[in-house]
Design a protein around this motif. Structure first.
Motif, PDB file in Angstrom:
ATOM      1  N   UNK A  70       0.806  -1.221   0.000  1.00  0.00           N
ATOM      2  CA  UNK A  70       0.000   0.000   0.000  1.00  0.00           C
ATOM      3  C   UNK A  70       0.838   1.268   0.000  1.00  0.00           C
ATOM      4  N   UNK A  71       2.146   1.145  -0.021  1.00  0.00           N
ATOM      5  CA  UNK A  71       3.032   2.306  -0.025  1.00  0.00           C
ATOM      6  C   UNK A  71       4.178   2.080  -1.001  1.00  0.00           C
ATOM      7  N   UNK A  72       4.863   3.170  -1.321  1.00  0.00           N
ATOM      8  CA  UNK A  72       6.062   3.078  -2.128  1.00  0.00           C
ATOM      9  C   UNK A  72       7.271   3.442  -1.288  1.00  0.00           C
ATOM     10  N   UNK A  73       8.407   2.802  -1.555  1.00  0.00           N
ATOM     11  CA  UNK A  73       9.641   3.101  -0.839  1.00  0.00           C
ATOM     12  C   UNK A  73      10.492   4.027  -1.705  1.00  0.00           C
ATOM     13  N   UNK A  74      10.981   5.108  -1.111  1.00  0.00           N
ATOM     14  CA  UNK A  74      11.885   5.990  -1.834  1.00  0.00           C
ATOM     15  C   UNK A  74      13.200   6.110  -1.067  1.00  0.00           C
ATOM     16  N   UNK A  75      14.289   6.198  -1.817  1.00  0.00           N
ATOM     17  CA  UNK A  75      15.592   6.358  -1.178  1.00  0.00           C
ATOM     18  C   UNK A  75      16.460   7.297  -2.012  1.00  0.00           C
ATOM     19  N   UNK A  76      17.389   7.938  -1.328  1.00  0.00           N
ATOM     20  CA  UNK A  76      18.291   8.877  -1.980  1.00  0.00           C
ATOM     21  C   UNK A  76      19.272   9.405  -0.958  1.00  0.00           C
ATOM     22  N   UNK A  77      19.883  10.540  -1.267  1.00  0.00           N
ATOM     23  CA  UNK A  77      20.801  11.182  -0.328  1.00  0.00           C
ATOM     24  C   UNK A  77      20.634  12.685  -0.424  1.00  0.00           C
ATOM     25  N   UNK A  78      21.129  13.382   0.590  1.00  0.00           N
ATOM     26  CA  UNK A  78      20.980  14.841   0.644  1.00  0.00           C
ATOM     27  C   UNK A  78      22.312  15.488   0.982  1.00  0.00           C
ATOM     28  N   UNK A  79      22.671  16.508   0.224  1.00  0.00           N
ATOM     29  CA  UNK A  79      23.863  17.322   0.487  1.00  0.00           C
ATOM     30  C   UNK A  79      23.399  18.593   1.176  1.00  0.00           C
ATOM     31  N   UNK A  80      23.895  18.827   2.403  1.00  0.00           N
ATOM     32  CA  UNK A  80      23.405  19.955   3.179  1.00  0.00           C
ATOM     33  C   UNK A  80      24.048  21.266   2.762  1.00  0.00           C
ATOM     34  N   UNK A  81      23.500  22.359   3.283  1.00  0.00           N
ATOM     35  CA  UNK A  81      23.921  23.712   2.949  1.00  0.00           C
ATOM     36  C   UNK A  81      25.384  23.951   3.333  1.00  0.00           C
ATOM     37  N   UNK A  82      26.117  24.585   2.444  1.00  0.00           N
ATOM     38  CA  UNK A  82      27.510  24.925   2.695  1.00  0.00           C
ATOM     39  C   UNK A  82      27.613  26.176   3.555  1.00  0.00           C
ATOM     40  N   UNK A  83      28.763  26.326   4.200  1.00  0.00           N
ATOM     41  CA  UNK A  83      29.059  27.579   4.873  1.00  0.00           C
ATOM     42  C   UNK A  83      28.659  27.673   6.319  1.00  0.00           C
ATOM     43  N   UNK A  84      28.186  26.579   6.925  1.00  0.00           N
ATOM     44  CA  UNK A  84      27.857  26.624   8.345  1.00  0.00           C
ATOM     45  C   UNK A  84      27.955  25.233   8.922  1.00  0.00           C
ATOM     46  N   UNK A  85      27.988  25.182  10.225  1.00  0.00           N
ATOM     47  CA  UNK A  85      27.999  23.904  10.926  1.00  0.00           C
ATOM     48  C   UNK A  85      26.609  23.639  11.477  1.00  0.00           C
TER      49      UNK A  85
END
Length: 215
Positions: A70-85
């Motif tokens: 009844x659902x779909x699985x999604x996967x990927x990756x994320x690159x976060x914002x530069x210039x801060x911690x």
């Protein structure tokens, strides 16, 4: 000899004026693009981003051996914002199912993890989805940035990044690169990410995944 030298000087002066004019035109075009961003008209998701509080969705665990029907699985990756911690603060992407008007908040950078790029995996109801905003840590404050295309329109297909989830299917949604302000990018790096997911999610049929980068 004098005329030859004169023509050389005239040619150099003319080339210099042409280069200056080209540079000025380039600067004018860049300024026009920046002004277009400033003049960006709000679309329906800017005006109605959904509930003020949306709890983070639960990740799809590595112990699940079968895909839900009844659902779909999604996967990927994320690159976060530069210039801060990020300071150990989680980062999120809010999305909406345009068919059911359900809102979801995906954790794309786990708490207490400092890596610049992080994988994610979720089970979501089927339907058409639109990305709404990116929530990230900026110093001591939490910043929220609308995820939009650089155009004004009355239709979400022209202003938002969309993807579709099908029931009982595995979907690769790409690398979501939010490193640059107001310039999201969605990259196909499936081969590299699959090497990571093969170890952490041994039951996912990665070779059968549908590629559905937000467009």
């Amino acid at each position: 000899m004098f005329l030859t030298r004169f023509f050389r000087i005239a040619l150099l002066v003319g080339w210099g004026l042409f280069a200056q004019r080209t540079h000025a035109q380039s600067q004018a075009q860049q300024l026009e693009q920046e002004l277009d961003l400033v003049k960006m008209l709000p679309d329906s998701l800017d005006e109605h981003p959904g509930p003020l509080i949306v709890l983070p969705s639960a990740s799809w665990g590595s112990s699940h051996k079968e895909l839900p029907s009844d659902k779909g699985i999604l996967y990927g990756s994320c690159v976060q914002r530069l210039g801060f911690s990020s300071g150990g603060i989680g980062q999120y992407v809010r999305i909406v199912n345009l068919d059911t008007r359900q809102y979801f908040r995906l954790n794309v950078k786990p708490i207490v993890r400092s890596r610049r790029e992080n994988p994610f995996c979720y089970a979501l109801p089927p339907g058409r989805y639109a990305l709404i905003n990116y929530e990230f840590a900026g110093g001591l404050q939490l910043g929220t940035e609308s995820i939009r295309k650089h155009r004004n329109s009355q239709t979400l297909k022209r202003t938002r990044y969309l993807f579709t989830v099908l029931p009982g299917q595995l979907h690769y949604v790409g690398t979501w690169d939010f490193s640059q302000e107001f310039d999201p990018r969605f990259l196909d790096e499936k081969f590299t990410l699959d090497l990571v997911f093969q170890q952490k999610h041994p039951y996912l049929p990665l070779n059968q995944a549908i590629i559905v980068l937000p467009q």
